[in-house]
Design a protein around this motif. Structure first.
Motif, PDB file in Angstrom:
ATOM      1  N   LEU A  68     -12.223 -22.450   1.884  1.00 15.64           N
ATOM      2  CA  LEU A  68     -12.302 -22.702   2.423  1.00 15.64           C
ATOM      3  C   LEU A  68     -12.049 -20.896   2.369  1.00 15.64           C
ATOM      4  CD1 LEU A  68     -13.893 -22.304   5.493  1.00 15.64           C
ATOM      5  CD2 LEU A  68     -11.558 -23.246   6.089  1.00 15.64           C
ATOM      6  N   THR A  69     -12.969 -19.562   2.724  1.00 15.01           N
ATOM      7  CA  THR A  69     -12.678 -18.074   2.589  1.00 15.01           C
ATOM      8  C   THR A  69     -13.674 -17.720   3.792  1.00 15.01           C
ATOM      9  OG1 THR A  69     -13.146 -18.978  -0.036  1.00 15.01           O
ATOM     10  CG2 THR A  69     -12.773 -15.932   1.032  1.00 15.01           C
ATOM     11  N   ILE A  82      -8.537 -12.148  10.593  1.00  9.69           N
ATOM     12  CA  ILE A  82      -8.657 -13.223   9.650  1.00  9.69           C
ATOM     13  C   ILE A  82      -7.388 -13.895   9.489  1.00  9.69           C
ATOM     14  CG2 ILE A  82      -8.306 -12.896   6.954  1.00  9.69           C
ATOM     15  CD1 ILE A  82      -9.673 -10.860   7.316  1.00  9.69           C
ATOM     16  N   ARG A  83      -6.302 -13.318  10.265  1.00  8.68           N
ATOM     17  CA  ARG A  83      -5.372 -13.899  10.141  1.00  8.68           C
ATOM     18  C   ARG A  83      -5.666 -15.189  11.385  1.00  8.68           C
ATOM     19  NH1 ARG A  83      -2.802 -13.201   5.913  1.00  8.68           N
ATOM     20  NH2 ARG A  83      -1.648 -10.896   5.154  1.00  8.68           N
ATOM     21  N   ARG A  84      -6.559 -14.571  12.274  1.00  6.05           N
ATOM     22  CA  ARG A  84      -6.243 -15.847  12.931  1.00  6.05           C
ATOM     23  C   ARG A  84      -6.877 -17.197  12.799  1.00  6.05           C
ATOM     24  NH1 ARG A  84      -6.125 -17.549  18.736  1.00  6.05           N
ATOM     25  NH2 ARG A  84      -7.626 -19.368  19.524  1.00  6.05           N
ATOM     26  N   ALA A  85      -8.272 -16.904  11.688  1.00  7.50           N
ATOM     27  CA  ALA A  85      -8.674 -18.058  10.971  1.00  7.50           C
ATOM     28  C   ALA A  85      -8.038 -19.012   9.839  1.00  7.50           C
ATOM     29  CB  ALA A  85     -10.264 -17.474  10.391  1.00  7.50           C
ATOM     30  N   LEU A  86      -7.080 -17.651   9.015  1.00  3.21           N
ATOM     31  CA  LEU A  86      -6.544 -18.849   8.443  1.00  3.21           C
ATOM     32  C   LEU A  86      -5.409 -19.515   9.032  1.00  3.21           C
ATOM     33  CD1 LEU A  86      -5.295 -14.871   6.247  1.00  3.21           C
ATOM     34  CD2 LEU A  86      -7.115 -17.228   5.706  1.00  3.21           C
ATOM     35  N   ALA A  87      -4.726 -18.970  10.027  1.00  2.00           N
ATOM     36  CA  ALA A  87      -3.779 -20.212  10.803  1.00  2.00           C
ATOM     37  C   ALA A  87      -4.843 -21.731  10.802  1.00  2.00           C
ATOM     38  CB  ALA A  87      -3.075 -20.039  11.928  1.00  2.00           C
ATOM     39  N   ARG A  92      -8.027 -18.305   2.590  1.00  2.00           N
ATOM     40  CA  ARG A  92      -8.125 -16.968   2.223  1.00  2.00           C
ATOM     41  C   ARG A  92      -9.243 -16.411   2.598  1.00  2.00           C
ATOM     42  NH1 ARG A  92     -11.832 -16.382  -2.369  1.00  2.00           N
ATOM     43  NH2 ARG A  92     -11.180 -13.964  -2.540  1.00  2.00           N
ATOM     44  N   GLY A  93      -8.652 -14.757   2.378  1.00  2.00           N
ATOM     45  CA  GLY A  93      -9.489 -13.600   3.479  1.00  2.00           C
ATOM     46  C   GLY A  93     -10.011 -12.373   3.098  1.00  2.00           C
ATOM     47  N   ILE A  94     -10.975 -12.179   3.374  1.00  2.00           N
ATOM     48  CA  ILE A  94     -11.549 -11.075   2.588  1.00  2.00           C
ATOM     49  C   ILE A  94     -11.846  -9.691   3.501  1.00  2.00           C
ATOM     50  CG2 ILE A  94     -13.804  -9.939   1.708  1.00  2.00           C
ATOM     51  CD1 ILE A  94     -13.565 -12.633  -0.100  1.00  2.00           C
ATOM     52  N   LEU A  95     -11.438  -8.864   3.894  1.00  2.00           N
ATOM     53  CA  LEU A  95     -11.955  -7.879   4.621  1.00  2.00           C
ATOM     54  C   LEU A  95     -12.617  -6.243   4.238  1.00  2.00           C
ATOM     55  CD1 LEU A  95     -12.300  -6.694   7.523  1.00  2.00           C
ATOM     56  CD2 LEU A  95      -9.864  -5.741   7.527  1.00  2.00           C
ATOM     57  N   ASN A 205       0.127 -15.909   7.452  1.00  2.00           N
ATOM     58  CA  ASN A 205       0.897 -15.136   7.559  1.00  2.00           C
ATOM     59  C   ASN A 205       1.137 -14.554   5.623  1.00  2.00           C
ATOM     60  OD1 ASN A 205       0.637 -13.438   9.789  1.00  2.00           O
ATOM     61  ND2 ASN A 205       2.469 -14.473  10.456  1.00  2.00           N
ATOM     62  N   LYS A 206       0.868 -15.771   4.787  1.00  2.00           N
ATOM     63  CA  LYS A 206       1.460 -15.508   3.731  1.00  2.00           C
ATOM     64  C   LYS A 206       0.364 -15.679   2.800  1.00  2.00           C
ATOM     65  CE  LYS A 206       6.388 -17.594   3.884  1.00  2.00           C
ATOM     66  NZ  LYS A 206       6.264 -18.889   4.792  1.00  2.00           N
ATOM     67  N   LYS A 207      -0.096 -15.910   3.098  1.00  2.00           N
ATOM     68  CA  LYS A 207      -2.642 -16.016   3.065  1.00  2.00           C
ATOM     69  C   LYS A 207      -2.634 -15.057   2.199  1.00  2.00           C
ATOM     70  CE  LYS A 207      -2.921 -20.618   4.912  1.00  2.00           C
ATOM     71  NZ  LYS A 207      -3.770 -21.312   5.261  1.00  2.00           N
ATOM     72  N   GLN A 208      -3.302 -14.492   1.050  1.00  3.19           N
ATOM     73  CA  GLN A 208      -4.146 -13.479   1.158  1.00  3.19           C
ATOM     74  C   GLN A 208      -5.218 -13.391   1.812  1.00  3.19           C
ATOM     75  OE1 GLN A 208      -4.937 -13.892  -3.546  1.00  3.19           O
ATOM     76  NE2 GLN A 208      -6.140 -12.385  -3.643  1.00  3.19           N
TER      77      GLN A 208
END
Lengths: 259, 327
Positions: A68-69, A82-87, A92-95, A205-208
């Motif tokens: 899930l990206t 994005i961090r919220r979605a990662l939490a 991982r996230g893309i901005l 916070n550790k996710k990319q």
């Protein structure tokens, strides 16, 4: 359970979009010159419909495996959303950083570039952003990709290389089956997003998060839609207080609502 | 407005919605919007009907002053699909040199019209509430703001908040019907079923009277009272998001920015606090009456008339009073 998706032997690849928007409880006021919204003191948050899309993406991945990206477009501040979605559970996230407010069409064409690179099986999006209320990007993206779409989803069931979706439409629920890859937009009642436990926030916070500038993407960012100015809607009415039910009945009679 | 290119776009094209052989009332309202726009810009007015065996829909629409009615009839079009609807609309728009393509901003129009705009590279305005010949007006931020927007494209696409416009009245000569044959490409979407919400009451956007309830109703059972009142006016029952989320009423009764927009002659808000997103959906009602125990409830700022009272006293008393006058 891992299911082969889209004829491939790997698992489902999900892409979810999130937009950073003004908080739904903010008081929205227009700048004196009508050129935009007065953003002083305004809180920002993840678009509520997008939060539902993220939740659904997490649930699909929990049930079927896969990745899930989450992708966002806007200022560097969008990393918060994005961090919220990662939490919530995204991997991982893309901005895609872009200056100013983009119109829906530009956002959709930016997402086309992301999709070409990421090759997702399912794209989940909120049905609309609560700031511009356009309700366009999912449909635009689906057309640019020539993919099928299921907008206003209230139930999603993934089966092999297809997805069955309940769509909330005028007059009832329409059930459709869409071949993957496809775009799905989330209606309010698709799910209730989970509460995020504190450890998940630290983990997130550790996710990319990969960052790209829109200028690297080779797309025309000249807007098709230009907001000339903003106006305040007609001013609040004066409310006339009625004391009794007879007063109310009088109002109804006077206005021809009842005889 | 200036145009480039070899063929001058010069028509307003309205995609008509229909059900069981009848054009929808919202289509008649959208025709009013389209007719105004075409007169302002001295454009032709054309209608498009998409479906299977829909000749009779065209017959019923010939009296509304359109120059031409395009009829795309095909077994592959029996069920609505965003992909095919967008394909057909963009082909017909090209065929008739459409400058403005519009339809009602219901869930169908909102579903397929963005695809039309992507297909032909047009700018799009969603949920339009007005057009001055150059700019479209539409609401943003749940109705807190009205934006004047300009589309910087030769061809423009819009969905219209049609409840704000009167249904079209018959006008001029009858329209010419032009059947068009198109090869419909296969869709990646398959229709499975439609689960209709059963209701003997009118559709919310079309109702002359809407009686709505919110958190103050307390439970599903109490909505019966609002139904009784609504039935006395042959009206519809609406609800806030809070009442829908509590599952007191079905989803499709939700009125507001994320539900349905209504514009009845008479809107009665019972036990509704008046959240911004709810008010956005009701503020075009002619008369709004609010009943709430809390005199500071924001709903009173949206209402024409208010009663600071217990709805469980007012509503039954009103029902009794109206039943009396009927007898």
């Amino acid at each position: 359970m891992n299911v082969p998706v889209n004829g491939k032997e790997d698992t489902v690849k999900i892409l979810v979009t999130v937009k950073r928007v003004t908080d739904a409880d903010s008081i929205i006021e227009i700048k004196p010159d009508g050129s935009g919204i007065d953003l002083s003191g305004i809180q920002f948050t993840i678009n509520p419909f997008d939060e539902i899309a993220v939740e659904e993406g997490v649930r699909i991945r929990e049930a079927h495996g896969g990745t899930l990206t989450v992708v966002s477009i806007g200022s560097e501040n969008c990393q918060n959303e994005i961090r919220r979605a990662l939490a919530m559970g995204a991997d991982r996230g893309i901005l895609i950083t872009a200056p100013g407010e983009l119109d829906s069409d530009t956002a959709a064409r930016i997402l086309v570039k992301v999709v070409e690179k990421e090759q997702p099986d399912i794209i989940l999006m909120g049905k609309q952003a609560i700031d511009l209320d356009d309700n366009q990007v999912a449909q635009l993206l689906a057309e640019y990709l020539r993919w099928g779409q299921a907008c206003f989803a209230t139930r999603i069931e993934l089966t092999g290389n297809k997805v069955v979706v309940d769509r909330e439409v005028d007059g009832g629920i329409e059930v459709v089956e869409v071949i993957l890859p496809c775009v799905i937009s989330a209606e309010l009642r698709l799910n209730k997003p989970r509460h995020i436990p504190l450890p998940a926030i630290f983990k997130a916070n550790k996710k990319q998060i990969d960052m790209f500038s829109v200028s690297e993407l080779d797309i025309d960012t000249a807007p098709k839609v230009i907001v000339q100015n903003l106006e305040v809607p007609a001013k609040p009415k004066l409310c006339y207080i009625l004391e009794t039910v007879s007063d109310l009945l009088e109002v109804l009679k006077k206005n021809g609502i009842t005889t | 407005m200036s145009f480039k290119g070899e063929t001058k776009v010069s028509a307003v094209l309205i995609v008509a919605e229909h059900k069981e052989g009848m054009p929808s009332k919202r289509t008649l309202r959208t025709i009013t919007f389209g007719r105004d726009a075409s007169e302002m810009l001295k454009y032709k007015l054309n209608l498009l009907i998409i479906g299977h065996k829909v000749e009779e829909v065209a017959e019923q629409l010939i009296i509304y002053g359109a120059n031409r009615i395009y009829l795309v009839n095909d077994p592959a079009l029996e069920k609505y699909k965003a992909e095919t609807w967008a394909y057909v609309t963009s082909k017909v728009a090209e065929h008739c040199n459409a400058a403005i393509i519009c339809t009602d901003a219901g869930t169908t129009g909102r579903d397929f019209m963005p695809r039309v705009s992507a297909r032909i590279g047009a700018g799009m305005a969603s949920g339009v509430i007005g057009f001055d010949g150059e700019c479209f007006k539409r609401e943003m931020w749940a109705g807190s703001v009205v934006a004047r927007i300009r589309l910087h494209t030769e061809i423009q696409v819009a969905t219209v908040r049609s409840t704000l416009f009167e249904p079209a009245t018959p006008a001029g000569n009858s329209s010419e019907i032009e059947p068009l044959h198109l090869d419909i490409p296969p869709a990646r979407t398959r229709f499975i079923e439609f689960r209709k919400t059963e209701s003997k009451r009118p559709d919310l956007p079309e109702a002359n009277v809407v009686i709505s309830g919110g958190r103050g109703l307390g439970n599903a059972e109490n909505f019966r009272m609002l139904e009784r009142l609504a039935d006395l006016f042959k009206g519809a029952v609406g609800a806030t998001r809070a009442a829908v989320d509590a599952q007191w009423v079905p989803n499709d009764l939700q009125v507001g920015q994320t539900g349905k927009f209504v514009a009845p002659e008479f809107y009665m808000a019972c036990g509704i606090s008046g959240a911004m997103q709810h008010v956005a959906g009701i503020k075009n009602s002619k008369i709004i009456v609010a009943i709430n125990k809390d005199e500071n409830a924001p709903i009173f700022r949206a209402a024409d008339f208010g009663m600071v009272a217990d709805l469980f006293e007012v509503v039954p008393a009103l029902i009794a009073a109206i039943e009396n006058t009927i007898e």
